[in-house]
Design an enzyme around this catalytic site. Structure first.
Site, short mmCIF file in Angstrom:
data_model
loop_
_atom_site.label_atom_id
_atom_site.label_comp_id
_atom_site.label_asym_id
_atom_site.label_seq_id
_atom_site.Cartn_x
_atom_site.Cartn_y
_atom_site.Cartn_z
N GLU A 1 63.40 59.82 59.29
CA GLU A 1 62.54 58.45 58.63
C GLU A 1 61.50 58.07 59.26
OE1 GLU A 1 65.55 55.23 58.76
OE2 GLU A 1 67.00 56.22 57.49
N ARG B 1 74.26 56.22 57.39
CA ARG B 1 73.31 56.97 58.19
C ARG B 1 72.98 58.33 57.31
NH1 ARG B 1 72.23 53.32 60.35
NH2 ARG B 1 72.15 52.93 62.80
N HIS C 1 65.34 51.86 54.44
CA HIS C 1 66.28 51.38 55.56
C HIS C 1 66.17 49.76 55.64
CE1 HIS C 1 68.52 53.16 59.18
NE2 HIS C 1 69.06 52.11 58.89
#
Length: 316
Positions: free
Chosen positions: A260, A231, A279
């Site tokens: 993000e 994370r 991601h």
């Protein structure tokens, strides 16, 4: 705290809902698994007990008689941060083949570094021919923070390539796939960080892991490369930048960020010797959702707590 497993009588009469973000093909598969129609979650909480599948839990169902929510994601921090978790409701998650995918992502970047792929790519862009050094991953040390399903999968693949793997967890103890496991914050962790060629984070986001990689941990490194597939908020980006600039961190690969997506002016794009990916190291496939939900459904139907149940107090 893990929610209560719904009893067989409750499960037998529970309605099954799917959030709007769940694909139609997955909904059809859920109907086959549960043997009942699957409704789309709406702005109204259904009467009676219900099971819900999705990436987010709308406010109305959150206030209803939710007995079980199955997340289509592996990480549940955003889900739990959206509001108090319904008392007693079971929460399970989707992992699927994410560990395998993330492990290959990590190994891919390690191999690329050892084979000077970024440097070769830059030379090609300049139409330049120059022999560059290469090295082996075998015999080098990777310190993996997080020894759960994903961390263990990363360690197992790295060990297959003769990389020495050290796991870091909250408390000391064994974990599959690792040559050694040490406790976070211990002298042994600092010792292994100093010896590491790579440091890999697979940590979830909890109160204990926010800002986990800060100035103190980066100060322990001696030229290791840092890979974050956990994370983004577990990393203090200012501390990482300082460590990159003074050479304590050789390079960084960041698949996750605190915010993000980052905007064009975000400082993360200007970090030296850093690659940011979108991601995408462990994208969840629809078949992963179906497979993991089915395993959880079978466990619940037998009165057992599913292996993929989330401790909502810890956040993972």
């Amino acid at each position: 705290m893990t929610g209560a497993v719904p009893g067989p009588d409750v499960l037998a009469r529970a309605r099954v809902l799917a959030a709007p973000d769940v694909e139609a093909s997955v909904v059809r598969a859920l109907e086959g698994i549960t043997g009942r129609p699957v409704e789309r979650a709406s702005g109204t909480a259904p009467d009676g007990p219900f099971v819900c599948v999705g990436g987010a839990l709308p406010d109305a169902p959150r206030a209803g008689r939710l007995v079980w929510f199955h997340s289509v994601n592996a990480g549940t921090d955003a889900l739990l941060a959206a509001g108090p978790w319904p008392e007693g409701a079971l929460l399970t998650r989707t992992v699927g083949r994410m560990g395998e995918r993330i492990a290959q992502y990590v190994l891919g970047w390690m191999l690329a570094e050892c084979q000077s792929v970024p440097e070769h790519t830059a030379q090609h862009a300049r139409a330049e021919w120059q022999r560059l050094p290469s090295s082996l991953v075998a015999g080098q040390t990777a310190v993996v923070h997080g020894t759960g399903r994903i961390g263990s999968a990363v360690a197992a693949l790295l060990r297959a390539c003769s990389v020495r793997t050290v796991g870091v967890r909250r408390t000391p103890g064994d974990a599959p796939g690792f040559d050694r496991v040490v406790a976070a914050g211990s002298a042994q962790e600092a010792e292994e960080l100093a010896a590491a060629r790579w440091v890999v984070s697979t940590l979830p986001l909890t109160g204990a892991t926010e800002g986990f990689f800060g100035a103190e941990r980066f100060a322990a490194l001696r030229g290791a490369s840092f890979v974050n597939v956990g994370r983004g908020a577990s990393v203090d980006l200012a501390a990482l930048e300082a460590a990159l600039r003074d050479g304590r961190v050789r390079r960084a690969v960041l698949d996750v960020l605190p915010e993000e997506p980052p905007g064009p002016g975000d400082r993360v794009w200007r970090l030296p010797r850093t690659v940011v990916t979108s991601h995408s190291a462990g994208i969840t496939a629809d078949e992963d959702v179906v497979t993991d939900f089915e395993a959880c459904w079978e466990a619940v139907a037998r009165g057992r707590t599913p292996a993929l149940a989330v401790d909502t107090g810890r956040g993972y």
